[in-house]
Design a protein around this motif. Structure first.
Motif, PDB file in Angstrom:
ATOM      1  N   ALA A  63       0.846  -1.182   0.000  1.00  0.00           N
ATOM      2  CA  ALA A  63       0.000   0.000   0.000  1.00  0.00           C
ATOM      3  C   ALA A  63       0.888   1.241   0.000  1.00  0.00           C
ATOM      4  N   THR A  64       0.634   2.174  -0.921  1.00  0.00           N
ATOM      5  CA  THR A  64       1.507   3.341  -1.064  1.00  0.00           C
ATOM      6  C   THR A  64       1.504   4.252   0.155  1.00  0.00           C
ATOM      7  N   GLN A  65       0.426   4.251   0.912  1.00  0.00           N
ATOM      8  CA  GLN A  65       0.332   5.143   2.069  1.00  0.00           C
ATOM      9  C   GLN A  65       0.539   4.401   3.394  1.00  0.00           C
ATOM     10  N   SER A  66       1.045   3.189   3.314  1.00  0.00           N
ATOM     11  CA  SER A  66       1.281   2.397   4.515  1.00  0.00           C
ATOM     12  C   SER A  66       2.743   2.518   4.924  1.00  0.00           C
ATOM     13  N   PRO A  67       2.998   2.638   6.211  1.00  0.00           N
ATOM     14  CA  PRO A  67       4.391   2.725   6.651  1.00  0.00           C
ATOM     15  C   PRO A  67       5.091   1.377   6.502  1.00  0.00           C
ATOM     16  N   ASN A  68       6.397   1.423   6.546  1.00  0.00           N
ATOM     17  CA  ASN A  68       7.163   0.183   6.582  1.00  0.00           C
ATOM     18  C   ASN A  68       7.218  -0.280   8.028  1.00  0.00           C
ATOM     19  N   TYR A  69       7.128  -1.581   8.220  1.00  0.00           N
ATOM     20  CA  TYR A  69       7.124  -2.131   9.569  1.00  0.00           C
ATOM     21  C   TYR A  69       8.457  -2.760   9.947  1.00  0.00           C
ATOM     22  N   GLU A  70       9.391  -2.728   9.038  1.00  0.00           N
ATOM     23  CA  GLU A  70      10.747  -3.228   9.281  1.00  0.00           C
ATOM     24  C   GLU A  70      11.713  -2.116   8.875  1.00  0.00           C
ATOM     25  N   SER A  71      12.975  -2.266   9.219  1.00  0.00           N
ATOM     26  CA  SER A  71      13.963  -1.249   8.839  1.00  0.00           C
ATOM     27  C   SER A  71      14.146  -1.270   7.319  1.00  0.00           C
ATOM     28  N   PRO A  86      11.924 -16.257  -9.732  1.00  0.00           N
ATOM     29  CA  PRO A  86      11.322 -15.741 -10.973  1.00  0.00           C
ATOM     30  C   PRO A  86       9.798 -15.661 -10.912  1.00  0.00           C
ATOM     31  N   LYS A  87       9.193 -16.265  -9.916  1.00  0.00           N
ATOM     32  CA  LYS A  87       7.737 -16.247  -9.767  1.00  0.00           C
ATOM     33  C   LYS A  87       7.269 -15.167  -8.788  1.00  0.00           C
ATOM     34  N   PHE A  88       8.191 -14.298  -8.378  1.00  0.00           N
ATOM     35  CA  PHE A  88       7.849 -13.230  -7.450  1.00  0.00           C
ATOM     36  C   PHE A  88       7.332 -12.011  -8.209  1.00  0.00           C
ATOM     37  N   VAL A  89       6.228 -11.438  -7.728  1.00  0.00           N
ATOM     38  CA  VAL A  89       5.641 -10.234  -8.316  1.00  0.00           C
ATOM     39  C   VAL A  89       5.417  -9.218  -7.200  1.00  0.00           C
ATOM     40  N   TYR A  90       5.889  -8.003  -7.420  1.00  0.00           N
ATOM     41  CA  TYR A  90       5.715  -6.908  -6.463  1.00  0.00           C
ATOM     42  C   TYR A  90       4.888  -5.821  -7.123  1.00  0.00           C
ATOM     43  N   ARG A  91       3.843  -5.390  -6.445  1.00  0.00           N
ATOM     44  CA  ARG A  91       2.994  -4.311  -6.960  1.00  0.00           C
ATOM     45  C   ARG A  91       2.695  -3.330  -5.837  1.00  0.00           C
ATOM     46  N   GLU A  92       2.665  -2.063  -6.184  1.00  0.00           N
ATOM     47  CA  GLU A  92       2.223  -1.027  -5.258  1.00  0.00           C
ATOM     48  C   GLU A  92       0.827  -0.602  -5.675  1.00  0.00           C
ATOM     49  N   VAL A  93      -0.044  -0.448  -4.684  1.00  0.00           N
ATOM     50  CA  VAL A  93      -1.420  -0.052  -4.930  1.00  0.00           C
ATOM     51  C   VAL A  93      -1.734   1.148  -4.042  1.00  0.00           C
ATOM     52  N   GLU A  94      -2.397   2.132  -4.626  1.00  0.00           N
ATOM     53  CA  GLU A  94      -2.768   3.347  -3.904  1.00  0.00           C
ATOM     54  C   GLU A  94      -3.676   3.003  -2.724  1.00  0.00           C
ATOM     55  N   GLY A  95      -3.317   3.499  -1.551  1.00  0.00           N
ATOM     56  CA  GLY A  95      -4.141   3.276  -0.375  1.00  0.00           C
ATOM     57  C   GLY A  95      -3.300   3.122   0.880  1.00  0.00           C
ATOM     58  N   ASN A  96      -3.997   2.934   2.002  1.00  0.00           N
ATOM     59  CA  ASN A  96      -3.309   2.751   3.277  1.00  0.00           C
ATOM     60  C   ASN A  96      -3.231   1.265   3.624  1.00  0.00           C
ATOM     61  N   HIS A  97      -2.790   0.972   4.825  1.00  0.00           N
ATOM     62  CA  HIS A  97      -2.586  -0.406   5.258  1.00  0.00           C
ATOM     63  C   HIS A  97      -3.835  -1.277   5.076  1.00  0.00           C
ATOM     64  N   HIS A  98      -5.002  -0.674   5.183  1.00  0.00           N
ATOM     65  CA  HIS A  98      -6.255  -1.416   5.064  1.00  0.00           C
ATOM     66  C   HIS A  98      -6.881  -1.278   3.681  1.00  0.00           C
ATOM     67  N   LEU A  99      -6.062  -1.105   2.642  1.00  0.00           N
ATOM     68  CA  LEU A  99      -6.604  -0.885   1.307  1.00  0.00           C
ATOM     69  C   LEU A  99      -7.473  -2.046   0.834  1.00  0.00           C
ATOM     70  N   HIS A 100      -7.195  -3.254   1.281  1.00  0.00           N
ATOM     71  CA  HIS A 100      -8.007  -4.404   0.884  1.00  0.00           C
ATOM     72  C   HIS A 100      -9.417  -4.318   1.458  1.00  0.00           C
ATOM     73  N   LEU A 101      -9.581  -3.570   2.554  1.00  0.00           N
ATOM     74  CA  LEU A 101     -10.901  -3.353   3.135  1.00  0.00           C
ATOM     75  C   LEU A 101     -11.533  -2.072   2.599  1.00  0.00           C
ATOM     76  N   ASN A 102     -10.732  -1.016   2.484  1.00  0.00           N
ATOM     77  CA  ASN A 102     -11.245   0.278   2.046  1.00  0.00           C
ATOM     78  C   ASN A 102     -11.496   0.352   0.549  1.00  0.00           C
ATOM     79  N   ASN A 103     -10.605  -0.229  -0.217  1.00  0.00           N
ATOM     80  CA  ASN A 103     -10.691  -0.143  -1.671  1.00  0.00           C
ATOM     81  C   ASN A 103     -10.369  -1.478  -2.324  1.00  0.00           C
TER      82      ASN A 103
END
Length: 127
Positions: A63-71, A86-103
């Protein structure tokens, strides 16, 4: 939680608080002594060993508006390990830590794309 929808706050509240014994307030319903400094609850080197052994399809949504929880250093090391898969995918999505609930509508396309690509990889590897 000001950036969360009312429904999200209700869900989180149901999971984490309860009426106080005297009925005049609220209290946390989980044991706060179980909190750990690491999101994963493990030593970074141990987590790195686990991460290095992930060979399955692996999606990480940040989530783009979520803080990092590790260093930053631990995150960089872990991401470097993840990218070796090679099967790893990283995506950033607009929202906060609860983006899966909010959006969820913002998260669903990312998940669907990942599943579709994973199914193509799986079916072509079984030929």
């Amino acid at each position: 939680m000001s950036d969360n929808k009312e429904e999200t706050v209700k869900i989180i509240s149901e999971r984490g608080i309860q009426k106080s014994a005297d009925g005049k307030g609220w209290t946390f319903s989980r044991d706060m002594r179980q909190r750990v400094t690491s999101l994963y609850g493990t030593h970074p080197e141990y987590y790195a060993a686990i991460a290095a052994n992930i060979t399955a399809n692996h999606l990480l949504i940040k989530a783009t508006q979520s803080p990092n929880y590790e260093s930053d250093e631990d995150i960089a090391k872990t991401m470097e390990i993840y990218h070796k898969n090679p099967k790893f995918v990283y995506r950033e999505v607009e929202g906060n830590h609860h983006l899966h609930l909010n959006n969820p509508e913002n998260v669903l396309p990312v998940i669907n794309e990942f599943i579709a690509a994973s199914n193509v990889q799986h079916s072509s590897s079984s030929l």
